[in-house]
Design an enzyme around this catalytic site. Structure first.
Site, PDB file in Angstrom:
ATOM      1  N   PHE A  55      64.616  61.825 -18.898  1.00  0.00           N
ATOM      2  CA  PHE A  55      63.300  61.199 -18.739  1.00  0.00           C
ATOM      3  C   PHE A  55      62.949  60.513 -20.058  1.00  0.00           C
ATOM      4  CE2 PHE A  55      58.606  61.751 -18.919  1.00  0.00           C
ATOM      5  CZ  PHE A  55      58.210  61.334 -17.663  1.00  0.00           C
ATOM      6  N   GLY A  56      62.900  59.186 -20.071  1.00  0.00           N
ATOM      7  CA  GLY A  56      62.734  58.461 -21.331  1.00  0.00           C
ATOM      8  C   GLY A  56      61.367  57.817 -21.473  1.00  0.00           C
ATOM      9  N   GLU A  58      56.278  67.707 -23.309  1.00  0.00           N
ATOM     10  CA  GLU A  58      55.574  67.467 -22.028  1.00  0.00           C
ATOM     11  C   GLU A  58      54.054  67.522 -22.219  1.00  0.00           C
ATOM     12  OE1 GLU A  58      57.320  68.713 -18.445  1.00  0.00           O
ATOM     13  OE2 GLU A  58      59.296  68.965 -19.352  1.00  0.00           O
ATOM     14  N   THR A  62      58.892  58.937 -24.463  1.00  0.00           N
ATOM     15  CA  THR A  62      58.330  58.988 -25.821  1.00  0.00           C
ATOM     16  C   THR A  62      58.949  57.936 -26.754  1.00  0.00           C
ATOM     17  OG1 THR A  62      57.943  61.341 -25.538  1.00  0.00           O
ATOM     18  CG2 THR A  62      57.948  60.526 -27.799  1.00  0.00           C
ATOM     19  N   ILE A 121      64.490  62.291 -26.758  1.00  0.00           N
ATOM     20  CA  ILE A 121      64.792  62.333 -25.326  1.00  0.00           C
ATOM     21  C   ILE A 121      65.828  63.432 -25.068  1.00  0.00           C
ATOM     22  CG2 ILE A 121      65.586  61.009 -23.305  1.00  0.00           C
ATOM     23  CD1 ILE A 121      62.859  60.106 -24.680  1.00  0.00           C
ATOM     24  N   THR A 163      51.316  67.918 -25.736  1.00  0.00           N
ATOM     25  CA  THR A 163      50.965  69.038 -26.628  1.00  0.00           C
ATOM     26  C   THR A 163      49.835  69.859 -25.991  1.00  0.00           C
ATOM     27  OG1 THR A 163      49.270  67.759 -27.783  1.00  0.00           O
ATOM     28  CG2 THR A 163      51.518  67.621 -28.670  1.00  0.00           C
TER      29      THR A 163
HETATM   30  C1  FAD Z   1      62.500  69.311 -28.209  1.00  0.00           C
HETATM   31  C2  FAD Z   1      61.744  68.158 -27.654  1.00  0.00           C
HETATM   32  C3  FAD Z   1      62.194  67.555 -26.480  1.00  0.00           C
HETATM   33  C4  FAD Z   1      61.536  66.449 -25.960  1.00  0.00           C
HETATM   34  N1  FAD Z   1      62.028  65.849 -24.826  1.00  0.00           N
HETATM   35  C5  FAD Z   1      61.446  64.705 -24.369  1.00  0.00           C
HETATM   36  C6  FAD Z   1      62.017  63.998 -23.251  1.00  0.00           C
HETATM   37  O1  FAD Z   1      62.997  64.434 -22.648  1.00  0.00           O
HETATM   38  N2  FAD Z   1      61.429  62.839 -22.866  1.00  0.00           N
HETATM   39  C7  FAD Z   1      60.352  62.315 -23.507  1.00  0.00           C
HETATM   40  O2  FAD Z   1      59.880  61.256 -23.096  1.00  0.00           O
HETATM   41  N3  FAD Z   1      59.789  62.959 -24.553  1.00  0.00           N
HETATM   42  C8  FAD Z   1      60.318  64.133 -25.013  1.00  0.00           C
HETATM   43  N4  FAD Z   1      59.776  64.790 -26.091  1.00  0.00           N
HETATM   44  C9  FAD Z   1      58.629  64.214 -26.778  1.00  0.00           C
HETATM   45  C10 FAD Z   1      57.349  64.981 -26.527  1.00  0.00           C
HETATM   46  O3  FAD Z   1      56.929  64.841 -25.200  1.00  0.00           O
HETATM   47  C11 FAD Z   1      56.313  64.526 -27.553  1.00  0.00           C
HETATM   48  O4  FAD Z   1      56.729  65.043 -28.790  1.00  0.00           O
HETATM   49  C12 FAD Z   1      54.923  65.005 -27.228  1.00  0.00           C
HETATM   50  O5  FAD Z   1      54.390  64.324 -26.114  1.00  0.00           O
HETATM   51  C13 FAD Z   1      53.947  64.816 -28.390  1.00  0.00           C
HETATM   52  O6  FAD Z   1      54.002  63.518 -28.886  1.00  0.00           O
HETATM   53  P1  FAD Z   1      54.174  63.265 -30.451  1.00  0.00           P
HETATM   54  O7  FAD Z   1      55.244  64.167 -30.945  1.00  0.00           O
HETATM   55  O8  FAD Z   1      54.318  61.834 -30.680  1.00  0.00           O
HETATM   56  O9  FAD Z   1      52.826  63.800 -31.071  1.00  0.00           O
HETATM   57  P2  FAD Z   1      51.444  62.962 -31.337  1.00  0.00           P
HETATM   58  O10 FAD Z   1      51.051  62.334 -30.080  1.00  0.00           O
HETATM   59  O11 FAD Z   1      51.758  62.058 -32.495  1.00  0.00           O
HETATM   60  O12 FAD Z   1      50.499  64.095 -31.728  1.00  0.00           O
HETATM   61  C14 FAD Z   1      50.394  64.631 -33.058  1.00  0.00           C
HETATM   62  C15 FAD Z   1      49.268  65.679 -33.043  1.00  0.00           C
HETATM   63  O13 FAD Z   1      48.029  65.038 -32.660  1.00  0.00           O
HETATM   64  C16 FAD Z   1      47.463  65.709 -31.548  1.00  0.00           C
HETATM   65  N5  FAD Z   1      46.804  64.739 -30.683  1.00  0.00           N
HETATM   66  C17 FAD Z   1      47.293  63.562 -30.237  1.00  0.00           C
HETATM   67  N6  FAD Z   1      46.399  62.938 -29.446  1.00  0.00           N
HETATM   68  C18 FAD Z   1      45.308  63.759 -29.376  1.00  0.00           C
HETATM   69  C19 FAD Z   1      44.046  63.682 -28.722  1.00  0.00           C
HETATM   70  N7  FAD Z   1      43.727  62.639 -27.953  1.00  0.00           N
HETATM   71  N8  FAD Z   1      43.175  64.711 -28.895  1.00  0.00           N
HETATM   72  C20 FAD Z   1      43.504  65.789 -29.646  1.00  0.00           C
HETATM   73  N9  FAD Z   1      44.681  65.910 -30.310  1.00  0.00           N
HETATM   74  C21 FAD Z   1      45.574  64.914 -30.176  1.00  0.00           C
HETATM   75  C22 FAD Z   1      48.644  66.360 -30.853  1.00  0.00           C
HETATM   76  O14 FAD Z   1      48.229  67.455 -30.051  1.00  0.00           O
HETATM   77  C23 FAD Z   1      49.496  66.790 -32.033  1.00  0.00           C
HETATM   78  O15 FAD Z   1      49.006  67.993 -32.531  1.00  0.00           O
HETATM   79  C24 FAD Z   1      60.398  65.940 -26.620  1.00  0.00           C
HETATM   80  C25 FAD Z   1      59.925  66.556 -27.771  1.00  0.00           C
HETATM   81  C26 FAD Z   1      60.578  67.658 -28.299  1.00  0.00           C
HETATM   82  C27 FAD Z   1      60.055  68.311 -29.537  1.00  0.00           C
END
Ligand code: FAD
Length: 379
Positions: free
Chosen positions: A122-123, A362, A125, A156, A364
């Site tokens: 699933f791509g 999926e 991020t 991903i 935070t």
């Molecule tokens: C091991 C792993 C596997 C993953 N696998 C996939 C995958 O297969 N496919 C895919 O598409 N993605 C994947 N991801 C990505 C994952 O879904 C994202 O890391 C996640 O959605 C958070 O995005 P970010 O890391 O950019 O954090 P950010 O969005 O940059 O957030 C940083 C901080 O700000 C907070 N924050 C952000 N917006 C708000 C708001 N509006 N209100 C309050 N707080 C906020 C967050 O809670 C967090 O604490 C994976 C991540 C990991 C770690």
């Protein structure tokens, strides 16, 4: 324990538990140590029919119920977090196809996903688009009867090894950007793997940067319609979050199993550790929170399967509760094992490292709180 489960699901849980305990548990420490994707475990899941849980029955699926998938994934996560990602990500990767693809697309991909011949990813991020899904910069431009995609995705799961990926990109229509989901087969010219993340936990599950450089796909590879991408992504995440709740609950159960084994046999000052009231209070708290998490997760999956109102709130609540809970339980397990809790000779430290990641992907847990509050406030 079986409040939400049918007799058949309870029997299946026992079957899965036995297979996982015999075949995956002995591999878990090694998978963590090498950090290599466990292809043998993937083959085992295929032979046992676990991938059938992610697809509807008409394409080789088992019963098409998320609750049954949750029951199985809990048992896998109980002994090996990285192995639970194989099944969990197969479900997330397949979800756009299961929920939104047309018959032709489903016929082409779902039987192979159900048999385990294909891994799916699933791509969504990107470096500037995590929680803020709408900020996706990857673009798809029409060219004849195909689209040319340019951009990159990060973090991903299994993006480097998946046979098929669903990639979210923006398409400009009448000056407006429309988020759209595209099926991209591994091996398509221009699709490549960039950085592989070195993570604190879930080490046997690869996490890859995906680069799309002039990737040409037929217009037939669009899932749903142009502009459906945002709803597709959210639908898949609403489902996937319940599964993450189940993974976290299973991992917490594994940490409690470890604490029970250890405190039941370790002797301190001539007395078994488990005779200490403080230890007993900790074990009692752990069991109580795990049961609460299991109930909430199973309730969410049951509501999802029945398409009951409020399942989206329950989905977010199960992920929020279970993934915060597992961190606390893993931490308690490490404490109860003392110095052995920090040693890789015991599974507690691996479980603590694996546990943290569930609260991040999926969506935070802050995002889960927004989803719950919005639903409560009727927005
Ligand atoms: C091991 C792993 C596997 C993953 N696998 C996939 C995958 O297969 N496919 C895919 O598409 N993605 C994947 N991801 C990505 C994952 O879904 C994202 O890391 C996640 O959605 C958070 O995005 P970010 O890391 O950019 O954090 P950010 O969005 O940059 O957030 C940083 C901080 O700000 C907070 N924050 C952000 N917006 C708000 C708001 N509006 N209100 C309050 N707080 C906020 C967050 O809670 C967090 O604490 C994976 C991540 C990991 C770690």
């Amino acid at each position: 324990m079986g409040l939400w489960l049918s007799e058949e699901q309870l029997l299946y849980k026992d079957e899965v538990q036995k297979m996982i305990s015999d075949k995956v548990k002995p591999r878990a420490a090694e998978i963590d140590k090498t950090g290599e994707f466990p292809w043998d475990v993937k083959e085992l899941f295929a032979e046992f029919g676990l991938f059938r849980l992610v697809v509807q029955p008409e394409y080789g699926g088992r019963d098409g119920l998320l609750l049954t998938l949750c029951v199985a994934i809990e048992e896998v996560a109980r002994v090996c977090g990285a192995s639970s990602m194989i099944l969990g990500n197969q479900s997330l990767g397949a979800s756009p196809l299961v929920l939104w693809a047309n018959e032709e697309q489903q016929k082409k991909y779902l039987p192979k996903i159900a048999s385990g011949e294909f891994l799916a990813s699933f791509g969504l991020t990107e470096s500037d688009a995590g929680s803020d899904v709408a900020a996706v910069k990857t673009r798809a431009v029409p060219d004849g009867n195909s689209y040319v995609i340019n951009g990159s995705k990060i973090f991903i799961t299994h993006g480097d090894i998946a046979d098929v990926l669903v990639v979210f990109a923006k398409v400009e229509v009448d000056g407006k950007d429309k988020m759209t989901a595209f099926i991209v087969d591994q091996g398509t010219p221009g699709l490549s793997t960039g950085k592989l993340e070195k993570k604190m936990g879930l080490k046997g599950s690869s996490t890859a940067e995906i680069i799309l450089d002039q990737v040409r796909v037929p217009a037939d590879n669009i899932v749903g319609k142009i502009g459906d991408g945002f709803r597709i992504a959210l639908d898949c995440l609403d489902k996937g979050r319940i599964m993450v709740g189940a993974m976290a609950t299973g991992l917490a159960q594994g940490a409690l199993d470890t604490a029970l084994d250890y405190t039941g046999s370790a002797v301190y000052y001539g007395t078994p550790l488990a005779k200490s009231q403080d230890v007993q209070f900790n074990l009692a708290d752990m069991e109580t929170f795990i049961q609460a998490s299991r109930s909430l997760t199973h309730a969410a999956a049951f509501k999802y399967d029945q398409k009951e109102d409020g399942y989206i709130r329950f989905s977010a609540m199960s992920k929020l509760f279970a993934t915060d809970m597992v961190m606390d339980i893993a931490n308690k397990a490490v404490d109860l094992l003392g110095d052995d809790g920090c040693s890789s000779d015991y599974p507690a430290e691996r479980m603590m490292r694996d546990a943290k990641i569930f609260a991040i992907f999926e969506g935070t847990n802050q995002i889960q709180k927004l989803v719950i509050a919005r639903d409560l406030l009727g927005k």
